[in-house]
Design an enzyme around this catalytic site. Structure first.
Site, PDB file in Angstrom:
ATOM      1  N   ASP A 154      -2.362 -18.481   1.262  1.00  0.00           N
ATOM      2  CA  ASP A 154      -3.332 -19.223   0.442  1.00  0.00           C
ATOM      3  C   ASP A 154      -4.023 -20.300   1.278  1.00  0.00           C
ATOM      4  O   ASP A 154      -5.248 -20.483   1.213  1.00  0.00           O
ATOM      5  CB  ASP A 154      -2.681 -19.808  -0.829  1.00  0.00           C
ATOM      6  CG  ASP A 154      -1.356 -20.500  -0.586  1.00  0.00           C
ATOM      7  OD1 ASP A 154      -0.838 -20.452   0.551  1.00  0.00           O
ATOM      8  OD2 ASP A 154      -0.824 -21.112  -1.534  1.00  0.00           O
ATOM      9  N   TYR A 206       0.811  -1.214   0.000  1.00  0.00           N
ATOM     10  CA  TYR A 206       0.000   0.000   0.000  1.00  0.00           C
ATOM     11  C   TYR A 206       0.847   1.267   0.000  1.00  0.00           C
ATOM     12  O   TYR A 206       0.404   2.303  -0.482  1.00  0.00           O
ATOM     13  CB  TYR A 206      -0.901   0.032   1.237  1.00  0.00           C
ATOM     14  CG  TYR A 206      -2.187  -0.736   1.097  1.00  0.00           C
ATOM     15  CD1 TYR A 206      -2.172  -2.113   0.941  1.00  0.00           C
ATOM     16  CD2 TYR A 206      -3.413  -0.086   1.130  1.00  0.00           C
ATOM     17  CE1 TYR A 206      -3.348  -2.825   0.829  1.00  0.00           C
ATOM     18  CE2 TYR A 206      -4.596  -0.789   1.013  1.00  0.00           C
ATOM     19  CZ  TYR A 206      -4.565  -2.157   0.862  1.00  0.00           C
ATOM     20  OH  TYR A 206      -5.726  -2.850   0.740  1.00  0.00           O
TER      21      TYR A 206
END
Ligand code: IPM
Ligand code: MG
Length: 360
Positions: free
Chosen positions: A227, A146
C-alpha cells in the site's frame, strides 16, 4: 546465423502492432546480417475462434521449438465479445496464463522509464518528475493468487468464492535472484514489496529475499509494504530502481508505474524462465475499441522486440539500435494519438513503424 522466432499476433490491436515490430526486426536483420524465421502461433481469442480453446498443445510445442516468442495482445471487450460468454477457464486470458505456466515463465520484467520527450504526457508535477525516473518491476509470474486453487461453492444457500495465495521458498528464491541479478546491472537497489504486516506468504517472501540479499552485498535491499509502494510511486518514483514483488501486487503496481510514464503504450515486458528463452509482449492490453484503425501505438511492442534481442538472442548492439531509433523518432516530434501533445506530428501505427525502422 538463423534464429527461429515465434510471433503471437493475438487479438484486438495485436496483429497491427506485431506487424510493425516485425518491420523493425526485418530492418535489424538487413543492417546486421541476421536471418530470423517466424512461426505464427494462435493464442487467446484467435485460438478460441480457430480451435475452440484459448491455448493448444500445438502452440506450446511450437513456442518451445523457438528461441523466443514475441506477442501482441490477447482478449476482447468483456461486455460484447462472445469469448466472455465462455466459462472463465476457456476465455482468452486463460490462454495467456496457461502459456506462462507451460513455459515456466516465472520472471516478468516490466521497465517503466520516462522518456524526456514525453514529459508533457506524465501526469505528475515537474518537481516530482525532476530528471525523470527509470525503474524495473520484477513481477513473479507463475505463482500466488493467479495459480492457487480457486472455487465457488454454496454453503447453506450462501455463495462463497475462494482464491488461495501460495508461495514456496523455491519460487521466491528464484525470482529474488533474478531481481538482484538485474539490480547488479542497474543502480544496485532492490525494493522488495509485500504485505508482511498481514500475509504469511509475504512474511516468507521477506525472509527468503533477505537470505538471497546476503549473496549480493553490493545491492541495497529495502522492504516496502504494497500500500505504501502504491503511494510512493506517485509521490517519489525516482527512489525506485528494481521493484521485486509477487504476481498480483506486480500486476497492479506495473499498471500504476506505466501510467506515471505517461502512456501504457510505451511499456515493454519480458517473461523469462531459467534459460535464455522468453516471451516478450507490451504491458498494455488489446484495446479492441481502436483495433484495425491504424491508431495503436506500436512502440511498446517494438521495445519488447528490443528486449527479445537483448535477453534471448544476446544482441545488445541491435537492441540499443532499436531503442535509439525509438528515441530519435520521438525527438523528431512524431507521436501516435495516445502520446500526442501540442506542436507534435500525429502519425498512425504503420507510419510509426516505418519511421522507427528507417532510423535503424
Ligand atoms: C498483465 C495482464 C494479465 C495479468 C491479464 C490479461 C490476465 O493484466 O499481463 O498484466 O493479469 O497478468
Ligand atoms: Mg495487468
Amino acid at each position: 546465423m538463423e534464429h527461429k522466432l515465434a510471433l503471437i499476433p493475438g487479438d484486438g490491436i495485436g496483429p497491427e502492432i506485431v506487424r510493425e515490430a516485425r518491420k523493425v526486426l526485418d530492418r535489424v536483420c538487413e543492417k546486421y546480417g541476421h536471418t530470423f524465421t517466424y512461426t505464427e502461433l494462435l493464442l487467446g481469442g484467435a485460438s478460441i475462434d480457430a480451435n475452440g480453446v484459448p491455448l493448444t498443445e500445438e502452440t506450446v510445442a511450437l513456442a518451445k521449438e523457438s528461441e523466443a516468442v514475441l506477442m501482441g495482445s490477447i482478449g476482447g471487450d468483456a461486455a460484447t465479445s462472445p469469448w466472455y460468454k465462455l466459462e472463465p477457464s476457456k476465455r482468452p486470458e486463460a490462454g495467456l496464463l496457461g502459456i506462462r505456466k507451460a513455459l515456466n515463465l516465472f520472471a516478468n520484467l516490466r521497465p517503466a522509464y520516462l522518456y524526456k520527450e514525453l514529459k508533457a504526457a506524465c501526469p505528475l508535477r515537474d518537481e516530482i518528475i525532476g530528471d525523470g525516473f527509470d525503474m524495473m518491476i520484477m513481477r513473479e509470474l507463475t505463482g500466488g493468487l493467479y495459480f492457487g486453487e480457486r472455487k465457488t461453492i454454496e454453503e447453506n444457500g450462501v455463495k462463497k468464492a475462494i482464491d488461495t495465495l501460495t508461495y514456496d521458498e523455491n519460487e521466491i528464491r528464484r525470482i529474488a535472484k533474478r531481481g538482484f541479478d538485474i539490480a547488479m546491472k542497474r543502480r544496485k537497489k532492490v525494493t522488495s514489496v509485500d504485505k508482511a504486516n498481514v500475509l504469511d506468504s509475504s512474511r516468507l517472501w521477506r525472509k527468503v529475499v533477505e537470505e538471497v540479499a546476503q549473496e549480493y552485498p553490493e545491492v541495497t535491499l529495502e522492504h516496502m509494504l504494497v500500500d505504501n509502494c502504491a503511494m510512493q510511486l506517485v509521490k517519489d518514483p525516482k527512489q525506485f530502481d528494481v521493484i521485486l514483488t509477487e504476481n498480483m501486487f506486480g500486476d497492479i503496481l506495473s499498471d500504476e508505474a506505466s501510467m506515471v510514464t505517461g502512456s501504457i503504450g510505451m511499456l515493454s515486458s519480458a517473461s523469462l524462465n531459467e534459460t535464455k528463452f522468453g516471451l516478450y509482449e507490451p504491458s498494455h492490453g488489446s484495446a479492441p475499441d481502436i483495433a484495425g484503425q491504424d491508431k495503436a501505438n506500436p512502440i511498446a511492442t517494438i521495445l519488447s522486440a528490443a528486449m527479445m534481442l537483448r535477453y534471448s538472442l544476446d544482441m545488445d548492439q541491435e537492441a540499443d539500435a532499436v531503442e535509439a531509433a525509438v528515441s530519435a523518432v520521438l525527438e523528431k516530434g512524431y507521436r501516435t494519438g495516445d502520446i500526442m501533445s501540442e506542436g507534435c506530428t500525429l502519425v498512425g501505427t504503420a507510419q510509426m513503424g516505418d519511421l522507427i525502422a528507417a532510423e535503424i
